[in-house]
Design an enzyme around this catalytic site. Structure first.
Site, PDB file in Angstrom:
ATOM      1  N   CYS A 112       3.953  -4.509  18.453  1.00 48.02           N
ATOM      2  CA  CYS A 112       3.070  -4.292  19.371  1.00 48.02           C
ATOM      3  C   CYS A 112       3.538  -5.343  20.525  1.00 48.02           C
ATOM      4  CB  CYS A 112       1.572  -4.560  19.136  1.00 48.02           C
ATOM      5  SG  CYS A 112       1.017  -3.478  18.063  1.00 48.02           S
ATOM      6  N   HIS A 253      -1.649  -6.993  25.609  1.00 47.86           N
ATOM      7  CA  HIS A 253      -1.741  -6.066  24.688  1.00 47.86           C
ATOM      8  C   HIS A 253      -2.941  -5.496  24.616  1.00 47.86           C
ATOM      9  CE1 HIS A 253      -0.897  -3.558  21.569  1.00 47.86           C
ATOM     10  NE2 HIS A 253      -1.427  -4.499  20.224  1.00 47.86           N
ATOM     11  N   ASN A 283      -5.428   1.063  20.542  1.00 46.87           N
ATOM     12  CA  ASN A 283      -4.441   0.394  20.673  1.00 46.87           C
ATOM     13  C   ASN A 283      -3.076   0.938  20.491  1.00 46.87           C
ATOM     14  OD1 ASN A 283      -2.057  -1.278  19.745  1.00 46.87           O
ATOM     15  ND2 ASN A 283      -3.320  -2.587  18.330  1.00 46.87           N
TER      16      ASN A 283
END
Ligand code: COA
Length: 327
Positions: A112, A253, A283
């Site tokens: 990520c 993020h 996500n």
């Protein structure tokens, strides 16, 4: 030394949403639990006909179009992904699909944090004068590696891709950055290869394993994010000779709304300056920052000259921040 400017963004989002109510047909969960703990209401899942390559290519094409840069001008394609179509790399497939025949292309894996790590890596090639035009893509299809029977992880993730175009410029708009890793915390979040033994010939045994689905200790990752992300942003701001008061947009993020809120509160950034799209996308790993950035640019929120503090964090563990001036 040439500077770096960000001249375009693009994204590729899948059209059919998987809502929290939809997911609760599969695991024992509810819209209420997911929304209050994470802020996520839906995510998008790649269909069997989609690929990481097709999503990444669409995002890159849209970014090049916004930047009004031709594919023949691209020197480098950097694809941040942990879910390639090919373990040898997918960036070359994207290069071929775009028709960017002059460009060299390779993958970069930092989960990520991948987009921020790739952005900083690309900038170094521009600063050293090696390349003038770089497409940085963050894309992931985590649904391939999600355990759909594990309600503690499967509610979090979605698929997508986003991209930006970087160009050499007189004034450097990558104002500061800081990248970090701590492999001793790898067990907190991973998608690990699990080897099994298979006899090959007399005396020689080879590995014949497979990847286990995503494994995560949610509480550890949560604590890690709320402690490390404000710290790394402050370090990047220090390098940029700026303070939190200079931040126009916080583009983190998109892991969890509670993480975004906690980081913004620590930094003293008002909520209207925090870009959040996780209610719609969940996500999306390496894709989450460039998708959020692209949506904010196309909505007219982010304007040329705005200072963006962006930070990625996740498996590795890895985390990093970049302070950029848009346009
Ligand atoms: N639906 C309903 N109940 C659920 C659930 C779900 N999807 N997932 C877990 N639960 C239950 C647990 O079984 C537990 O039940 P129990 O108390 O009866 O044992 C309870 O909810 C609390 O679980 P817990 O894991 O302590 O919840 P939490 O408050 O820590 O929230 C996360 C879980 C995953 C939302 C949170 O830890 C988090 O967001 N962590 C960061 C994860 C992340 O962002 N990862 C990616 C980083 S890149």
């Amino acid at each position: 030394m040439p500077g770096v400017s960000l001249v375009g963004s693009g994204s590729a989002c899948l059209s059919v949403p998987l809502t929290n109510d939809g997911l609760s047909q599969r695991v024992d969960t509810s819209d209420e639990w997911i929304a209050t703990r994470t802020g996520i209401r839906q995510r998008h899942i790649a269909a069997p006909t989609d690929s990481l390559t097709s999503l990444a290519t669409e995002a890159a094409r849209n970014a090049l179009e916004m930047a009004q840069v031709g594919v023949d001008e691209v020197d480098l394609i950097l694809l941040a992904t942990s879910t390639p179509d090919d373990l040898f790399g997918s960036a070359c497939r994207v290069q071929a699909a775009l028709g960017a025949t002059r460009a060299v292309a390779f993958d970069l894996t930092a989960a990520c944090s991948g987009f921020v790590f790739a952005l900083v890596t690309a900038a170094q090639y521009i600063r050293t004068g090696v390349f003038k035009t770089v497409v940085v893509i963050g894309g992931d299809v985590l649904s391939r590696w999600t355990d759909w029977s594990d309600r503690t992880t499967c509610v979090l993730f979605g698929d997508g891709a986003g991209a930006v175009v970087l160009r050499a410029a007189e004034r450097d708009r990558l104002l500061g950055f800081e990248l970090c890793s701590d492999g001793s915390l790898n067990h907190s979040l991973n998608l690990a290869y699990q080897p099994e033994s298979a006899p090959l010939v007399d005396g020689i045994t080879v590995q014949k394993g497979s990847f286990a689905p995503i494994t995560m200790n949610g509480r550890e990752v949560y604590k890690f994010a709320v402690n490390r992300v404000p710290e790394v942003i402050e370090k990047a701001l220090f390098r940029a000779n700026l303070t939190t008061a200079d931040i126009d947009w916080l583009v983190l993020h998109q892991a969890n709304q509670r993480i975004l809120d906690a980081v913004a509160a620590r930094l003293g950034v008002p909520s209207e300056r925090v870009v959040s799209n996780m209610a719609r996308h969940g996500n999306t790993s390496a894709a989450s920052i460039p998708i959020a950035l692209d949506e904010a640019v196309r909505a007219g929120k982010v304007q040329p000259g705005d200072v963006i503090a962006t930070a990625g964090f996740g498996a590795g563990l890895t985390w990093g921040a970049a302070i950029i001036e848009w346009g």
